[in-house]
Design a protein around this motif. Structure first.
Motif, PDB file in Angstrom:
ATOM      1  N   ASP A  14      32.457  44.998  35.959  1.00 34.86           N
ATOM      2  CA  ASP A  14      31.072  44.586  35.698  1.00 34.86           C
ATOM      3  C   ASP A  14      31.005  43.139  35.208  1.00 34.86           C
ATOM      4  O   ASP A  14      30.178  42.343  35.644  1.00 34.86           O
ATOM      5  CB  ASP A  14      30.433  45.483  34.626  1.00 34.86           C
ATOM      6  CG  ASP A  14      30.259  46.895  35.161  1.00 34.86           C
ATOM      7  OD1 ASP A  14      30.174  47.038  36.405  1.00 34.86           O
ATOM      8  OD2 ASP A  14      30.236  47.846  34.348  1.00 34.86           O
ATOM      9  N   HIS A  17      31.696  40.632  37.824  1.00 32.34           N
ATOM     10  CA  HIS A  17      30.533  40.489  38.682  1.00 32.34           C
ATOM     11  C   HIS A  17      29.485  39.569  38.038  1.00 32.34           C
ATOM     12  O   HIS A  17      28.880  38.727  38.693  1.00 32.34           O
ATOM     13  CB  HIS A  17      29.934  41.883  38.958  1.00 32.34           C
ATOM     14  CG  HIS A  17      28.848  41.837  39.983  1.00 32.34           C
ATOM     15  ND1 HIS A  17      29.098  41.648  41.326  1.00 32.34           N
ATOM     16  CD2 HIS A  17      27.498  41.902  39.859  1.00 32.34           C
ATOM     17  CE1 HIS A  17      27.953  41.613  41.976  1.00 32.34           C
ATOM     18  NE2 HIS A  17      26.968  41.767  41.112  1.00 32.34           N
ATOM     19  N   LYS A  20      30.561  36.071  38.276  1.00 29.06           N
ATOM     20  CA  LYS A  20      30.380  35.611  39.660  1.00 29.06           C
ATOM     21  C   LYS A  20      28.934  35.139  39.863  1.00 29.06           C
ATOM     22  O   LYS A  20      28.688  34.063  40.407  1.00 29.06           O
ATOM     23  CB  LYS A  20      30.712  36.764  40.620  1.00 29.06           C
ATOM     24  CG  LYS A  20      30.597  36.419  42.100  1.00 29.06           C
ATOM     25  CD  LYS A  20      31.195  37.565  42.930  1.00 29.06           C
ATOM     26  CE  LYS A  20      31.321  37.251  44.399  1.00 29.06           C
ATOM     27  NZ  LYS A  20      30.144  37.311  45.191  1.00 29.06           N
TER      28      LYS A  20
END
Ligand code: C2E
Ligand code: CA
Ligand code: CA
Length: 393
Positions: A14, A17, A20
């Motif tokens: 998580d 992500h 990102k």
């Protein structure tokens, strides 16, 4: 336009992500790896930034740091950890010691805005180079340097040092630059270690000392009395003729030995100590001042301080720069000041970049300060101007 690449290495899916998304928002192309081994196997030097979680199952962040160092990766490294600050701190030190380019170390939970600002700033200050430079500074050869010394292409910049009680400029550190015919101004990091390895450092230091003394004579003729600090390498203090050479130069320029401070790094002292001790003691007996430079980065601090007759202790700039943000660095600075004073030395702080740090150092009783906040190193002719502009304020 080339898009910068950022690589996230974090086992927390998580969180990886989220990183990102933030990085993509900041304009990066993002690659994600969830374990160190997979990342290491794909490793080329194509990313501008690597965000590395220290705590991962399998290959942990410290192992990844080691392998990045072996491959001499130049990307900006952001270390991330959920651990306490001291672990992050040690990892940061390890990575810097291994010559990796650490740009930040962050503790989880991260502030998203802080991360975004960091990524945007980095992109602005480190644009991707699209065209290769005509000739890299790392291509400098021994023959080039030998010629430069002979042709006197080396020049000195001077960085002011101020007394923290009176605010007066009391001295300068002479920092060598190479006025290269095609490369422009080349900084010492690009040629000092070559000079040391190739045996040219003796000639280089002699030239630096000569230039500094000639300059000091010119300043004195203009009623400016300054002490000049000069950087001396380990190889220089194994030359038994150094004290006499220096005395001759001092006399030739009608100066006193006390107008010169010789800075020797703590690490330089770890080599042939017996011979150096002999030479350093004789230098001191002849009236030259001795400074222990980059103090806190070597390994033999206390024993050396006791054996060598130093008159000045120069705290390494890394501690000074971090003292406001990093409690441990602050504690080290405070302790160095106390130690220097107990041993009857003047204490210098270099790398002073903010007024806050300057105020802090004054409060802690540090004697002398040097750093970009006061002034950057400058050519000799600018110095008079700089001093006059300060006194007229
Ligand atoms: P050093 O002796 O630790 O010199 C201080 C370095 O820190 C200088 O870099 C100076 O420009 C930089 N500096 C000063 N204040 C600040 C600040 O507030 N912030 C930051 N970020 N940096 C600051 P420079 O001139 O590039 O010199 C690098 C090193 O090269 C010196 O480190 C010294 O070890 C070596 N060096 C310079 N001149 C000579 C020389 O004549 N002989 C020898 N053997 N080494 C020299
Ligand atoms: Ca120095
Ligand atoms: Ca230093």
């Amino acid at each position: 336009m080339t898009i910068p690449t950022l690589t996230v290495v974090d086992d927390d899916i998580d969180l990886a992500h989220l990183f990102k998304e933030v990085a993509e928002d900041a304009g990066y192309f993002v690659q994600v790896f969830h374990d160190g081994t997979a990342f290491q196997n794909s490793l080329g030097d194509t990313s501008q930034i690597i965000m590395l979680d220290l705590m991962m199952p399998g290959m942990d962040g410290i192992e990844v740091i080691r392998s990045l160092a072996e491959k001499k990766i130049t990307a900006g490294l952001v270390l991330v950890s959920g651990y306490d600050k001291s672990v992050l701190h040690s990892a940061h030190e390890l990575a810097s010691e291994s010559r990796l380019n650490v740009i930040a170390s962050l503790t989880k939970p991260l502030k998203i805005t802080e991360l975004r600002d960091l990524l945007v700033d980095y992109q602005n200050t480190h644009p991707i180079e699209t065209a290769p430079k005509a000739r890299k500074k790392t291509d400098i050869t021994e023959a080039d340097l030998k010629r430069a010394i002979e042709n006197r292409e080396l020049i000195l910049y001077y960085q002011p040092q101020i007394n923290l009680v009176t605010d007066a400029c009391i001295g300068v550190e002479a920092l060598v630059r190479w006025q290269h015919p095609t490369l422009g101004l080349v900084f010492p990091d690009a040629f000092i270690s070559l000079a040391e390895k190739s045996g040219l450092i003796g000639d280089l230091t002699s030239l630096v000392i000569q230039l500094a003394m000639e300059q000091n004579r010119r300043w004195r003729d203009n009623d400016l009395k300054l002490k000049i600090s000069i950087n001396v390498s380990a190889e220089n203090i194994t030359s038994l003729s150094l004290p006499d050479q220096l005395i001759n130069l001092v006399n030739a320029n009608r100066l006193d030995a006390s107008s010169l401070m010789l800075e020797i790094t703590e690490t330089a002292l770890m080599g042939e100590l017996v011979k150096s001790l002999d030479i350093l003691t004789r230098l001191r007996m002849k009236g030259f001042d001795l400074s222990i430079d980059d103090f806190g980065t070597g390994y033999s601090s206390l024993a050396q301080l006791h054996r060598v007759p130093f008159t000045e202790l120069k705290i390494d700039q890394r501690f000074i720069m971090q003292m406001e943000k990093d409690h441990e660095a602050g504690a080290i600075v405070e302790t160095c000041i106390m130690l220097g004073h107990k041993l009857n030395m003047k204490v210098v702080a270099e790398g002073v970049e903010t007024q806050g740090i300057l105020d802090n150092l004054t409060r802690l009783g540090c004697d002398i300060a040097q750093g970009y906040h006061i002034a950057r190193p400058m050519p000799a002719e600018k110095l008079l101007e700089w001093i006059n502009s300060r006194t007229s304020q």
